[in-house]
Scaffold this active site. Structure first.
Site, PDB file in Angstrom:
ATOM      1  N   SER A 105       0.825  -1.214   0.000  1.00  0.00           N
ATOM      2  CA  SER A 105       0.000   0.000   0.000  1.00  0.00           C
ATOM      3  C   SER A 105       0.855   1.258   0.000  1.00  0.00           C
ATOM      4  O   SER A 105       0.331   2.369   0.017  1.00  0.00           O
ATOM      5  CB  SER A 105      -0.934   0.004   1.218  1.00  0.00           C
ATOM      6  N   ASN A 107      -2.123  -2.572  13.184  1.00  0.00           N
ATOM      7  CA  ASN A 107      -3.588  -2.418  13.125  1.00  0.00           C
ATOM      8  C   ASN A 107      -4.067  -1.166  13.850  1.00  0.00           C
ATOM      9  O   ASN A 107      -4.905  -0.426  13.327  1.00  0.00           O
ATOM     10  CB  ASN A 107      -4.283  -3.663  13.692  1.00  0.00           C
ATOM     11  N   THR A 124     -39.884  27.156  -9.706  1.00  0.00           N
ATOM     12  CA  THR A 124     -40.110  25.762  -9.318  1.00  0.00           C
ATOM     13  C   THR A 124     -40.290  25.032 -10.649  1.00  0.00           C
ATOM     14  O   THR A 124     -40.799  25.628 -11.615  1.00  0.00           O
ATOM     15  CB  THR A 124     -41.365  25.589  -8.428  1.00  0.00           C
ATOM     16  N   SER A 176     -13.035  27.995 -26.311  1.00  0.00           N
ATOM     17  CA  SER A 176     -13.132  26.856 -27.212  1.00  0.00           C
ATOM     18  C   SER A 176     -12.009  26.953 -28.227  1.00  0.00           C
ATOM     19  O   SER A 176     -11.642  28.039 -28.662  1.00  0.00           O
ATOM     20  CB  SER A 176     -14.485  26.891 -27.926  1.00  0.00           C
ATOM     21  N   GLU A 200     -18.925  23.127 -14.454  1.00  0.00           N
ATOM     22  CA  GLU A 200     -19.315  21.789 -14.925  1.00  0.00           C
ATOM     23  C   GLU A 200     -18.539  20.700 -14.181  1.00  0.00           C
ATOM     24  O   GLU A 200     -19.087  19.642 -13.840  1.00  0.00           O
ATOM     25  CB  GLU A 200     -19.081  21.679 -16.428  1.00  0.00           C
ATOM     26  N   TYR A 241      -9.590  -6.731  12.519  1.00  0.00           N
ATOM     27  CA  TYR A 241      -8.981  -6.230  11.293  1.00  0.00           C
ATOM     28  C   TYR A 241      -8.911  -7.313  10.225  1.00  0.00           C
ATOM     29  O   TYR A 241      -8.629  -8.471  10.506  1.00  0.00           O
ATOM     30  CB  TYR A 241      -7.560  -5.718  11.587  1.00  0.00           C
ATOM     31  N   LYS A 243      -8.248   3.453   1.739  1.00  0.00           N
ATOM     32  CA  LYS A 243      -7.596   4.756   1.667  1.00  0.00           C
ATOM     33  C   LYS A 243      -7.710   5.475   0.330  1.00  0.00           C
ATOM     34  O   LYS A 243      -8.045   6.665   0.284  1.00  0.00           O
ATOM     35  CB  LYS A 243      -6.118   4.623   2.035  1.00  0.00           C
TER      36      LYS A 243
HETATM   37  N1  ARG Z   1      -1.097  -1.387   5.221  1.00  0.00           N
HETATM   38  C1  ARG Z   1      -2.056  -1.916   6.150  1.00  0.00           C
HETATM   39  C2  ARG Z   1      -3.393  -1.233   5.957  1.00  0.00           C
HETATM   40  O1  ARG Z   1      -3.428  -0.224   5.329  1.00  0.00           O
HETATM   41  C3  ARG Z   1      -1.572  -1.721   7.560  1.00  0.00           C
HETATM   42  C4  ARG Z   1      -2.135  -2.695   8.540  1.00  0.00           C
HETATM   43  C5  ARG Z   1      -1.572  -4.036   8.267  1.00  0.00           C
HETATM   44  N2  ARG Z   1      -1.929  -4.955   9.294  1.00  0.00           N
HETATM   45  C6  ARG Z   1      -1.775  -6.257   9.177  1.00  0.00           C
HETATM   46  N3  ARG Z   1      -2.156  -6.997  10.135  1.00  0.00           N
HETATM   47  N4  ARG Z   1      -1.266  -6.805   8.099  1.00  0.00           N
HETATM   48  O2  ARG Z   1      -4.421  -1.673   6.412  1.00  0.00           O
END
Ligand code: ARG
Length: 465
Positions: free
Chosen positions: A28, A115, A160, A282, A295, A322, A330
């Site tokens: 990520s 986490n 309206t 244009s 727009e 998690y 994100k």
């Molecule tokens: N890059 C992970 C995320 O955005 C971070 C958390 C990762 N935790 C794990 N147990 N692998 O969620």
């Protein structure tokens, strides 16, 4: 299978490194590097707390806190080598810290997990965006207040069904948007209050056996209190969904204003002229001045609401606590926030710069028999007709004017008396649009006196906040 070494942050039980595809789907860092500042701020607070609680030494905490500032300055200078093998911002920062300060850096991750770390970083990032949205909304509201004040008593048609309905004031129309954006602002404020609990210390999912002080980190990072359930803490993305919800509604409001600017700036309306700064030309038609910013603002709600739907789908059905699915939270929030901020800035600029065409507004205000309701109300007040009958008589007069191709004030008293014998000269007093708007003095009505009260109220509220 890749033959690279196993991950140095978690690879103790692994004999080989990940497949290239595993690395690609897992990483990520490409997007979560946007949370570097939050990550480092959180880690610095965590290190200070660990030392205060006697979990690590003061000298280790000092080295960690200084080392993290070095990492931050490297990142800010664009002088940081982000590694996909290190997956995310958390491990990239930590690995660089260890490179810089050695052993002490390896103690930073005591009593926490990625986490709670990611829950913290993302929450802080979204909290910053709430603040930015609030500031940007205030700028939009100020621009609308300026427009409302300049034309508090300018008449224009109120619509309206996009059909002329009754005359209103320009100030009243601008203030309608102030109400909408003020509600948006309060939605971001509410969401911010609710999200302002600190996840740090929830650790992986169950809390930690180290004697940590969660109140200390919460206070250091500007939170009202620590979160109360560690499982919920690492599983929760409501704060992002609330931000997206507020953003979706706000961008829908922006889209409605943008649509009016598109319509109003057309040759058919000429209610406003947008500035050159917020228009485009244009490449083929030299006469064109296009409302592209409006727009695009009108369009942004699509991706912002899309993000809300997307993240809801990611979260739906996830078991506690998690799951890696949550890493998909994100990008869409980043994109939605960027889109919202741009749309708010463009709207503030367009509204501040635009010139309302008082004459066109006034000319249009009287068209379309816009004072027909005033006529019906006069029949009720002056002649004591029941409203339904007054409505009918007025309808007949509108038809007469329509057949003759004129407006209501152009009919003669004799014309009117042909439809209802008791009508007197006084009726002409209510057929003018200025009188029409001035008469609508009910609370929240379009009369300039009411509009100016609302402008004053919002001016005070916005500067106070
Ligand atoms: N890059 C992970 C995320 O955005 C971070 C958390 C990762 N935790 C794990 N147990 N692998 O969620």
């Amino acid at each position: 299978m890749s033959d690279t070494a196993s991950n140095k942050m978690w690879g103790g039980r692994f004999a080989s490194g990940p497949d290239a595809i595993m690395e690609a789907i897992n990483a990520s860092i490409g997007f979560d590097k946007r949370m570097a500042a939050q990550d480092i701020e959180g880690s610095r607070a965590h290190a200070a707390m660990l030392a205060a609680c006697g979990v690590i030494s003061d000298s280790d905490a000092k080295a960690i806190r200084e080392g993290l500032l070095t990492v931050l300055s490297e990142i800010e200078a664009g002088d940081f080598n982000f590694s996909t093998a290190l997956e995310d911002i958390h491990m990239n920062v930590e690995a660089r810290l260890v490179e810089l300060i050695g052993e002490a850096g390896k103690r930073l991750h005591t009593g926490r997990s990625r986490n709670d770390q990611v829950a913290l970083d993302f929450r802080m990032w979204v909290r910053d965006q709430c603040d930015a949205a609030i500031g940007a909304l205030e700028a939009v509201i100020r621009a609308l207040l300026d427009q409302a004040e300049a034309g508090a008593d300018w008449v224009m048609p109120g619509f309206t069904h996009l059909q002329v309905a009754q005359p209103v004031t320009w100030g009243h129309h601008m203030m309608a948007y102030v109400e909408m954006f003020a509600r948006d602002l309060s939605r971001f404020r509410d969401a911010r209050v609710r999200m302002n609990e600190c996840p740090l210390g929830a650790a992986a999912l169950a809390g930690t056996s180290f004697p940590i002080d969660r109140d200390m980190t919460a206070a250091a990072l500007g939170f009202d209190r620590p979160t109360a359930n560690s499982l919920d803490t690492v599983a929760d993305r409501d704060f992002a969904l609330e931000f997206l919800g507020a953003s979706s509604i706000c961008s829908m409001h922006l889209s409605r204003l943008a649509e009016e600017l598109v319509i109003w700036s057309s040759a058919q309306f000429r209610f406003v002229a947008l500035s050159d700064r917020f228009s485009t030309g244009s490449s083929i038609m030299p006469q064109k001045k296009n409302p592209d910013a409006a727009e695009l603002v009108r369009a942004k709600v699509g991706r912002i609401l899309g993000a809300q739907v997307g993240l809801t789908m990611v979260m739906k059905g996830l078991p506690l606590a998690y799951s890696k699915d949550m890493q998909e939270d994100k990008e869409q929030v980043f994109d939605a926030a960027d889109s919202l901020m741009l749309a708010l800035a463009a709207t503030a600029g367009m509204v501040a710069d635009m010139t309302a065409n008082r004459d066109s507004l006034a000319a249009a205000a009287g068209s379309g028999f816009s004072t027909a309701t005033d006529l019906a109300d006069w029949l009720v007040r002056a002649l004591g007709l029941p409203f339904r009958e007054a409505h009918h008589v007025t309808g007949a007069l509108v038809k007469m004017a329509e057949d003759r191709g004129c407006d209501l004030p152009d009919l003669t008293l004799e014309d009117m008396q042909g439809v209802h014998g008791e009508i007197t000269e006084d009726v002409f007093g209510v057929l003018g649009v200025e009188n029409s708007v001035a008469s609508r003095v009910s609370y929240g009505g379009t009369a300039p006196v009411r509009v100016r009260e609302q402008i004053a109220r919002w001016r005070a509220a916005i500067t106070q906040a």
